[in-house]
Design a protein around this motif. Structure first.
Motif, PDB file in Angstrom:
ATOM      1  N   LEU A  88       0.870  -1.183   0.000  1.00 35.89           N
ATOM      2  CA  LEU A  88       0.000   0.000   0.000  1.00 35.89           C
ATOM      3  C   LEU A  88       0.904   1.230   0.000  1.00 35.89           C
ATOM      4  O   LEU A  88       1.627   1.466   0.965  1.00 35.89           O
ATOM      5  CB  LEU A  88      -0.898   0.004   1.241  1.00 35.89           C
ATOM      6  N   THR A  89       0.858   1.983  -1.075  1.00 38.81           N
ATOM      7  CA  THR A  89       1.764   3.117  -1.195  1.00 38.81           C
ATOM      8  C   THR A  89       1.070   4.458  -1.011  1.00 38.81           C
ATOM      9  O   THR A  89       1.617   5.354  -0.401  1.00 38.81           O
ATOM     10  CB  THR A  89       2.490   3.101  -2.547  1.00 38.81           C
ATOM     11  N   GLU A  90      -0.116   4.617  -1.543  1.00 43.64           N
ATOM     12  CA  GLU A  90      -0.864   5.861  -1.403  1.00 43.64           C
ATOM     13  C   GLU A  90      -2.186   5.533  -0.730  1.00 43.64           C
ATOM     14  O   GLU A  90      -3.064   4.936  -1.338  1.00 43.64           O
ATOM     15  CB  GLU A  90      -1.098   6.507  -2.761  1.00 43.64           C
ATOM     16  N   SER A  91      -2.301   5.907   0.526  1.00 49.18           N
ATOM     17  CA  SER A  91      -3.474   5.535   1.303  1.00 49.18           C
ATOM     18  C   SER A  91      -3.820   6.627   2.295  1.00 49.18           C
ATOM     19  O   SER A  91      -2.991   7.489   2.612  1.00 49.18           O
ATOM     20  CB  SER A  91      -3.198   4.241   2.076  1.00 49.18           C
ATOM     21  N   ASN A  92      -5.017   6.561   2.805  1.00 42.68           N
ATOM     22  CA  ASN A  92      -5.461   7.468   3.846  1.00 42.68           C
ATOM     23  C   ASN A  92      -4.613   7.209   5.094  1.00 42.68           C
ATOM     24  O   ASN A  92      -4.655   6.106   5.646  1.00 42.68           O
ATOM     25  CB  ASN A  92      -6.943   7.195   4.115  1.00 42.68           C
ATOM     26  N   PRO A  93      -3.836   8.194   5.563  1.00 36.18           N
ATOM     27  CA  PRO A  93      -2.965   7.976   6.727  1.00 36.18           C
ATOM     28  C   PRO A  93      -3.720   7.491   7.968  1.00 36.18           C
ATOM     29  O   PRO A  93      -3.226   6.633   8.699  1.00 36.18           O
ATOM     30  CB  PRO A  93      -2.319   9.341   6.977  1.00 36.18           C
ATOM     31  N   ALA A  94      -4.918   7.995   8.195  1.00 32.49           N
ATOM     32  CA  ALA A  94      -5.696   7.567   9.362  1.00 32.49           C
ATOM     33  C   ALA A  94      -6.098   6.093   9.217  1.00 32.49           C
ATOM     34  O   ALA A  94      -6.092   5.348  10.195  1.00 32.49           O
ATOM     35  CB  ALA A  94      -6.934   8.445   9.526  1.00 32.49           C
ATOM     36  N   TYR A  95      -6.434   5.674   7.996  1.00 27.30           N
ATOM     37  CA  TYR A  95      -6.793   4.270   7.767  1.00 27.30           C
ATOM     38  C   TYR A  95      -5.576   3.378   7.964  1.00 27.30           C
ATOM     39  O   TYR A  95      -5.665   2.315   8.581  1.00 27.30           O
ATOM     40  CB  TYR A  95      -7.371   4.096   6.355  1.00 27.30           C
ATOM     41  N   LEU A  96      -4.427   3.801   7.471  1.00 27.21           N
ATOM     42  CA  LEU A  96      -3.195   3.022   7.664  1.00 27.21           C
ATOM     43  C   LEU A  96      -2.869   2.867   9.143  1.00 27.21           C
ATOM     44  O   LEU A  96      -2.445   1.805   9.581  1.00 27.21           O
ATOM     45  CB  LEU A  96      -2.024   3.665   6.938  1.00 27.21           C
ATOM     46  N   LYS A  97      -3.092   3.931   9.912  1.00 24.76           N
ATOM     47  CA  LYS A  97      -2.842   3.843  11.355  1.00 24.76           C
ATOM     48  C   LYS A  97      -3.787   2.828  11.988  1.00 24.76           C
ATOM     49  O   LYS A  97      -3.378   2.010  12.801  1.00 24.76           O
ATOM     50  CB  LYS A  97      -2.996   5.203  12.024  1.00 24.76           C
ATOM     51  N   TRP A  98      -5.066   2.870  11.593  1.00 26.87           N
ATOM     52  CA  TRP A  98      -6.031   1.903  12.120  1.00 26.87           C
ATOM     53  C   TRP A  98      -5.599   0.476  11.753  1.00 26.87           C
ATOM     54  O   TRP A  98      -5.651  -0.416  12.599  1.00 26.87           O
ATOM     55  CB  TRP A  98      -7.432   2.190  11.584  1.00 26.87           C
ATOM     56  N   LEU A  99      -5.180   0.268  10.513  1.00 26.11           N
ATOM     57  CA  LEU A  99      -4.706  -1.062  10.098  1.00 26.11           C
ATOM     58  C   LEU A  99      -3.552  -1.527  10.977  1.00 26.11           C
ATOM     59  O   LEU A  99      -3.546  -2.642  11.488  1.00 26.11           O
ATOM     60  CB  LEU A  99      -4.246  -1.069   8.636  1.00 26.11           C
ATOM     61  N   ALA A 100      -2.564  -0.650  11.130  1.00 29.06           N
ATOM     62  CA  ALA A 100      -1.385  -1.013  11.927  1.00 29.06           C
ATOM     63  C   ALA A 100      -1.764  -1.309  13.369  1.00 29.06           C
ATOM     64  O   ALA A 100      -1.268  -2.278  13.962  1.00 29.06           O
ATOM     65  CB  ALA A 100      -0.361   0.121  11.868  1.00 29.06           C
ATOM     66  N   ASP A 101      -2.668  -0.518  13.942  1.00 32.67           N
ATOM     67  CA  ASP A 101      -3.074  -0.727  15.334  1.00 32.67           C
ATOM     68  C   ASP A 101      -3.915  -1.991  15.524  1.00 32.67           C
ATOM     69  O   ASP A 101      -3.974  -2.546  16.620  1.00 32.67           O
ATOM     70  CB  ASP A 101      -3.895   0.478  15.830  1.00 32.67           C
ATOM     71  N   SER A 102      -4.564  -2.459  14.440  1.00 33.79           N
ATOM     72  CA  SER A 102      -5.467  -3.602  14.525  1.00 33.79           C
ATOM     73  C   SER A 102      -4.773  -4.952  14.371  1.00 33.79           C
ATOM     74  O   SER A 102      -5.378  -5.979  14.658  1.00 33.79           O
ATOM     75  CB  SER A 102      -6.558  -3.476  13.455  1.00 33.79           C
ATOM     76  N   VAL A 103      -3.549  -4.944  13.893  1.00 28.65           N
ATOM     77  CA  VAL A 103      -2.815  -6.196  13.666  1.00 28.65           C
ATOM     78  C   VAL A 103      -1.881  -6.425  14.839  1.00 28.65           C
ATOM     79  O   VAL A 103      -1.117  -5.537  15.223  1.00 28.65           O
ATOM     80  CB  VAL A 103      -2.040  -6.159  12.339  1.00 28.65           C
ATOM     81  N   LYS A 104      -1.933  -7.617  15.402  1.00 31.62           N
ATOM     82  CA  LYS A 104      -1.099  -7.963  16.550  1.00 31.62           C
ATOM     83  C   LYS A 104       0.380  -7.799  16.185  1.00 31.62           C
ATOM     84  O   LYS A 104       0.836  -8.302  15.162  1.00 31.62           O
ATOM     85  CB  LYS A 104      -1.386  -9.412  16.942  1.00 31.62           C
ATOM     86  N   SER A 105       1.112  -7.118  17.029  1.00 33.74           N
ATOM     87  CA  SER A 105       2.559  -6.920  16.761  1.00 33.74           C
ATOM     88  C   SER A 105       3.354  -8.154  17.033  1.00 33.74           C
ATOM     89  O   SER A 105       2.981  -9.002  17.783  1.00 33.74           O
ATOM     90  CB  SER A 105       3.085  -5.769  17.609  1.00 33.74           C
TER      91      SER A 105
END
Length: 105
Positions: A88-105
């Motif tokens: 994903l190269t061009e995306s809504n920054p807020a959506y990318l943050k939600w994605l990152a926060d939703s996936v177990k580290s």
């Protein structure tokens, strides 16, 4: 954090739901989308095959891809499931943050 858009084909909606639920329960993906019907044509074991399939799209972090592929292979009915990842190269920054926060580290 590098995020991925993952394209997975399944034999039907039920299989896609099972795989999607498994990926979500293990927090390997933030989200899945299931597109219930498509027509597929491909070569398999020397024969041209035409059949109905289903598409699942998953969103995850790049470092989760190895585990994601392994889990799909466990849950999938195909000998060689289609699992294709795109950055994903061009995306809504807020959506990318939600994605990152939703996936177990």
């Amino acid at each position: 954090m590098e995020m991925r858009f993952v394209y997975i084909t399944c034999k039907n909606v039920q299989e896609a739901m099972t795989i999607g639920r498994g990926l979500l329960e293990k927090q390997l993906v933030a989200c899945t989308n299931i597109l219930p019907q498509m027509k597929s044509m491909y070569w398999w074991e020397g024969k041209l095959v035409e059949e109905d399939e289903c598409v699942m799209i998953a969103k995850t972090q790049a470092h989760k891809m190895e585990d994601l592929i392994e889990e799909v292979q466990k849950l999938h009915s195909y000998d060689i499931p289609c699992v294709i990842s795109m950055a994903l190269t061009e995306s809504n920054p807020a959506y990318l943050k939600w994605l990152a926060d939703s996936v177990k580290s």
